[in-house]
Write a protein that holds these residues in place. Structure first.
Motif, PDB file in Angstrom:
ATOM      1  N   GLU A 176       0.848  -1.213   0.000  1.00  0.00           N
ATOM      2  CA  GLU A 176       0.000   0.000   0.000  1.00  0.00           C
ATOM      3  C   GLU A 176       0.873   1.250   0.000  1.00  0.00           C
ATOM      4  OE1 GLU A 176      -3.953  -1.775   2.329  1.00  0.00           O
ATOM      5  OE2 GLU A 176      -2.599  -0.421   3.382  1.00  0.00           O
ATOM      6  N   LEU A 177       1.990   1.172   0.721  1.00  0.00           N
ATOM      7  CA  LEU A 177       2.913   2.310   0.761  1.00  0.00           C
ATOM      8  C   LEU A 177       3.539   2.539  -0.624  1.00  0.00           C
ATOM      9  CD1 LEU A 177       4.468   4.305   2.734  1.00  0.00           C
ATOM     10  CD2 LEU A 177       6.253   2.574   2.809  1.00  0.00           C
ATOM     11  N   LEU A 178       3.919   1.450  -1.285  1.00  0.00           N
ATOM     12  CA  LEU A 178       4.556   1.560  -2.603  1.00  0.00           C
ATOM     13  C   LEU A 178       3.621   2.156  -3.654  1.00  0.00           C
ATOM     14  CD1 LEU A 178       6.563  -1.795  -2.691  1.00  0.00           C
ATOM     15  CD2 LEU A 178       7.553   0.489  -2.839  1.00  0.00           C
ATOM     16  N   ILE A 179       2.333   1.801  -3.568  1.00  0.00           N
ATOM     17  CA  ILE A 179       1.399   2.351  -4.573  1.00  0.00           C
ATOM     18  C   ILE A 179       0.736   3.638  -4.054  1.00  0.00           C
ATOM     19  CG2 ILE A 179       0.931   0.117  -5.674  1.00  0.00           C
ATOM     20  CD1 ILE A 179      -1.821   0.166  -4.211  1.00  0.00           C
ATOM     21  N   ASP A 180       1.229   4.106  -2.893  1.00  0.00           N
ATOM     22  CA  ASP A 180       0.742   5.350  -2.298  1.00  0.00           C
ATOM     23  C   ASP A 180      -0.776   5.332  -2.111  1.00  0.00           C
ATOM     24  OD1 ASP A 180       1.028   7.819  -1.184  1.00  0.00           O
ATOM     25  OD2 ASP A 180       0.898   8.912  -3.072  1.00  0.00           O
ATOM     26  N   SER A 181      -1.264   4.248  -1.530  1.00  0.00           N
ATOM     27  CA  SER A 181      -2.698   4.114  -1.314  1.00  0.00           C
ATOM     28  C   SER A 181      -2.945   3.411   0.023  1.00  0.00           C
ATOM     29  CB  SER A 181      -3.308   3.313  -2.473  1.00  0.00           C
ATOM     30  OG  SER A 181      -4.643   3.038  -2.227  1.00  0.00           O
ATOM     31  N   PRO A 182      -2.802   4.168   1.133  1.00  0.00           N
ATOM     32  CA  PRO A 182      -2.972   3.518   2.437  1.00  0.00           C
ATOM     33  C   PRO A 182      -4.373   2.951   2.618  1.00  0.00           C
ATOM     34  CG  PRO A 182      -2.694   5.907   2.668  1.00  0.00           C
ATOM     35  CD  PRO A 182      -2.493   5.590   1.237  1.00  0.00           C
ATOM     36  N   GLY A 183      -4.431   1.741   3.126  1.00  0.00           N
ATOM     37  CA  GLY A 183      -5.724   1.071   3.327  1.00  0.00           C
ATOM     38  C   GLY A 183      -5.774   0.391   4.676  1.00  0.00           C
ATOM     39  N   SER A 184      -6.552  -0.682   4.744  1.00  0.00           N
ATOM     40  CA  SER A 184      -6.761  -1.342   6.040  1.00  0.00           C
ATOM     41  C   SER A 184      -5.472  -1.965   6.583  1.00  0.00           C
ATOM     42  CB  SER A 184      -7.848  -2.398   5.920  1.00  0.00           C
ATOM     43  OG  SER A 184      -7.488  -3.350   4.949  1.00  0.00           O
ATOM     44  N   ALA A 185      -4.553  -2.370   5.704  1.00  0.00           N
ATOM     45  CA  ALA A 185      -3.287  -2.962   6.182  1.00  0.00           C
ATOM     46  C   ALA A 185      -2.443  -1.902   6.885  1.00  0.00           C
ATOM     47  CB  ALA A 185      -2.520  -3.569   5.014  1.00  0.00           C
ATOM     48  N   THR A 186      -2.344  -0.729   6.257  1.00  0.00           N
ATOM     49  CA  THR A 186      -1.580   0.375   6.858  1.00  0.00           C
ATOM     50  C   THR A 186      -2.197   0.752   8.211  1.00  0.00           C
ATOM     51  OG1 THR A 186      -1.173   1.153   4.627  1.00  0.00           O
ATOM     52  CG2 THR A 186      -0.633   2.673   6.403  1.00  0.00           C
ATOM     53  N   ASN A 187      -3.535   0.814   8.242  1.00  0.00           N
ATOM     54  CA  ASN A 187      -4.223   1.175   9.488  1.00  0.00           C
ATOM     55  C   ASN A 187      -3.963   0.158  10.598  1.00  0.00           C
ATOM     56  OD1 ASN A 187      -5.302   3.340   8.135  1.00  0.00           O
ATOM     57  ND2 ASN A 187      -7.234   2.327   7.678  1.00  0.00           N
ATOM     58  N   GLY A 188      -3.722  -1.095  10.194  1.00  0.00           N
ATOM     59  CA  GLY A 188      -3.530  -2.139  11.198  1.00  0.00           C
ATOM     60  C   GLY A 188      -2.105  -2.281  11.697  1.00  0.00           C
ATOM     61  N   MET A 189      -1.173  -1.556  11.085  1.00  0.00           N
ATOM     62  CA  MET A 189       0.240  -1.768  11.430  1.00  0.00           C
ATOM     63  C   MET A 189       0.615  -1.306  12.840  1.00  0.00           C
ATOM     64  SD  MET A 189       2.126  -3.547   9.592  1.00  0.00           S
ATOM     65  CE  MET A 189       0.686  -4.551   9.442  1.00  0.00           C
ATOM     66  N   ASP A 190      -0.005  -0.204  13.322  1.00  0.00           N
ATOM     67  CA  ASP A 190       0.264   0.237  14.693  1.00  0.00           C
ATOM     68  C   ASP A 190      -0.161  -0.854  15.674  1.00  0.00           C
ATOM     69  OD1 ASP A 190       1.238   2.623  13.852  1.00  0.00           O
ATOM     70  OD2 ASP A 190      -0.609   3.751  14.161  1.00  0.00           O
ATOM     71  N   ALA A 191      -1.367  -1.395  15.436  1.00  0.00           N
ATOM     72  CA  ALA A 191      -1.889  -2.445  16.312  1.00  0.00           C
ATOM     73  C   ALA A 191      -0.975  -3.677  16.279  1.00  0.00           C
ATOM     74  CB  ALA A 191      -3.298  -2.828  15.866  1.00  0.00           C
ATOM     75  N   GLN A 192      -0.519  -3.996  15.077  1.00  0.00           N
ATOM     76  CA  GLN A 192       0.370  -5.165  14.918  1.00  0.00           C
ATOM     77  C   GLN A 192       1.651  -4.957  15.737  1.00  0.00           C
ATOM     78  OE1 GLN A 192      -0.112  -7.446  11.583  1.00  0.00           O
ATOM     79  NE2 GLN A 192       0.744  -8.863  13.018  1.00  0.00           N
ATOM     80  N   SER A 193       2.242  -3.782  15.641  1.00  0.00           N
ATOM     81  CA  SER A 193       3.503  -3.504  16.340  1.00  0.00           C
ATOM     82  C   SER A 193       3.318  -3.564  17.855  1.00  0.00           C
ATOM     83  CB  SER A 193       4.034  -2.123  15.950  1.00  0.00           C
ATOM     84  OG  SER A 193       4.210  -2.061  14.565  1.00  0.00           O
ATOM     85  N   ILE A 194       2.231  -2.951  18.356  1.00  0.00           N
ATOM     86  CA  ILE A 194       1.990  -2.939  19.809  1.00  0.00           C
ATOM     87  C   ILE A 194       1.759  -4.368  20.307  1.00  0.00           C
ATOM     88  CG2 ILE A 194       0.402  -2.162  21.626  1.00  0.00           C
ATOM     89  CD1 ILE A 194       2.093   0.125  20.615  1.00  0.00           C
ATOM     90  N   ALA A 195       0.963  -5.135  19.554  1.00  0.00           N
ATOM     91  CA  ALA A 195       0.690  -6.525  19.964  1.00  0.00           C
ATOM     92  C   ALA A 195       1.993  -7.328  20.010  1.00  0.00           C
ATOM     93  CB  ALA A 195      -0.298  -7.166  19.003  1.00  0.00           C
TER      94      ALA A 195
END
Lengths: 279, 213
Positions: free
Chosen positions: A234-253
């Motif tokens: 999503e970062l490469l195609i410059d189109s943040p979506g649900s995966a980008t939104n979930g990355m903070d949660a993933q890191s904290i978990a």
């Protein structure tokens, strides 16, 4: 000894609760941890980015709703990239529910690409049973495996299928795979037998088993592993979506899990030392 | 009306999500009901899929359209019936014939594919010249790949006692294996957390509208 162990054990429900909070809060309050693009995702992106417009590509949706949170975001990102590149996308599925995953992906992108037409720019050929055998047959004669699309329309009536007889007419094959049948079958047949460039995305559980195929032989051209890879794409195609939104949660978990692993190991070594001292 | 059914679907999804999550506290009737419904639905789904996506297009339709031209399809149909005969205890032995055929053909087809993809191509991929790498990070990576492959394979060589040079190599091999198990565990954790994220995005997005979805 038994009592001692019980005192030192943390109730698993406390761990579940902390993980739940650790995942839920970052979804509500964005932290914005940096996402770094890894080599395997870059390779897959470069492959999708490398072909001229109107190239026919095959995307196989080899998963079902159980793996949707991991694979659907990357499927959306890759399909969006293909549509931006003006590729003609032929969709298949080795899993029955893959058909629905495919139509859901295109429905979610309908607003972004109102001019893309079914049968011209993309087609959903549906599910076929058989895994490897089916892919093998597609490599020899595409039309005998998929004479019609999911709606029963003859593929000869669709402009997108003009000139598609076997794998040599495809730019690449991309499989989103939750297991067997899936990406490994595409590697074995599409790449290793018919020499078609092959890439894909897998669940986190399957990713370590597929990583060895990203090698000098090019059995896989890059690999997207789980939600993190979807966020990178999503970062490469410059189109943040649900995966980008979930990355903070993933890191904290992950941080919470690492802390508990450290606590567990410290306790283990302390107990072992005590037991040795007692003889 | 469409909106009503859409919201109803979301609410059913929410109730089943909570019913399944309740198992994390302890086993309970809500979890059991959700589990049994899931199993029943899955079984029914597979029956329907088998009939509509396998039997009808591959057997019934070709036979009904051109029976004479597709008469050969009666052979796999007959073998399929033999498979189902397992449910009759006295005739159970008949199912061994289609099973034997299935195992034989699958093994034959898979053998060549696995030999090429998992043995020959994987071996070739490790035959590298690390000193020709473009940078020193790639060079170290390729050396680790070669050492890890050789030592990992040596760990599984059991025809000689693991001592001396073989013992040292096998020990290095097991360290590489440990690292790979750790990586696999890490990926599994990441995958499981991704699933939880997906569920919470559904609960907080589709259901509660607290986040964008």
């Amino acid at each position: 000894m038994t009592n001692n162990k019980k005192v030192k054990q943390i109730d698993r429900r406390i761990i579940f609760l902390l993980i739940f909070i650790g995942v839920a809060l970052p979804l509500l309050i964005t932290i914005g941890f940096k996402i770094e693009v890894t080599e395997n995702v870059q390779k897959a992106y470069d492959l999708v980015n490398s072909l001229p417009p109107n190239t026919k590509v095959l995307i196989s949706f080899d998963y079902d709703p159980a793996s949707k949170p991991e694979l659907h975001p990357m499927a959306k990102a890759v399909v969006k990239h293909c549509l931006e590149r003006d590729y003609q996308i032929i969709c298949t599925a080795l899993w029955p529910m893959g058909v629905r995953m495919c139509s859901d992906t295109f429905e979610s992108l309908e607003k972004d690409f109102p001019n893309k037409k079914y049968g011209i720019d993309f087609v959903n050929l549906g599910y076929k049973v058989g895994g490897k055998i089916t892919i093998q047959k597609m490599g020899r004669d595409f039309r005998s495996v998929f004479p019609t699309d999911t709606g029963g329309i003859n593929i000869d009536e669709m402009p997108i299928m003009d000139g598609v007889t076997d794998f040599s007419d495809l730019g690449f094959v991309f499989s989103f795979s939750a297991g067997d049948p899936g990406i490994k079958d595409w590697v074995m047949i599409a790449h290793d037998t018919y020499s078609v460039l092959t890439s894909g995305g897998t669940t986190g559980v399957s990713a370590p088993a597929m990583l060895p195929y990203v090698n000098e032989q090019g059995q896989l051209t890059g690999l997207l592993g789980a939600l993190k890879a979807a966020a990178e794409y999503e970062l490469l195609i410059d189109s943040p979506g649900s995966a980008t939104n979930g990355m903070d949660a993933q890191s904290i978990a992950h941080l919470i899990i690492i802390i508990f692993i450290v606590i567990g190991n410290v306790n283990f070594y302390k107990n072992r030392k005590k037991n040795r001292e007692r003889g | 009306m469409e909106l009503f059914y859409s919201r109803l679907g979301v609410w059913i999804g929410v109730l089943f999500t909570f019913a399944i999550f309740s198992f994390l506290y302890k086993d309970n009737p809500f979890y059991k009901v959700a589990e049994q419904i899931f199993i029943g639905l899955s079984a029914a789904f597979w029956v329907v899929i088998t009939i509509y996506d396998t039997l009808i297009p591959n057997l019934f339709k070709p036979l009904s359209e051109n029976f004479g031209g597709n008469i050969i399809l009666l052979i796999p149909a007959f073998l399929g019936v033999l498979m189902l005969i397992r449910i009759i205890p006295k005739l159970e032995w008949l199912s061994r014939f289609p099973i034997a055929l299935l195992i034989g053909t699958t093994a034959g087809i898979s053998f060549l594919r696995y030999l090429k993809s998992d043995v020959l191509n994987q071996l070739t991929a490790t035959m590298l010249n690390p000193f020709a790498a473009s940078d020193w990070i790639s060079m170290i990576g390729e050396i680790l790949l070669i050492v890890g492959t050789i030592c990992g394979v040596l760990y599984f060589y059991f025809s000689k006692k693991h001592e001396g040079a073989l013992g040292t190599s096998a020990k290095i091999g097991i360290y590489f294996l440990m690292v790979s198990f750790g990586a696999a565990f890490g990926y599994t954790v990441m995958g499981r957390i991704s699933l939880l994220i997906g569920r919470l995005q559904f609960l907080m997005g589709d259901w509660l509208n607290l986040i964008a979805h």
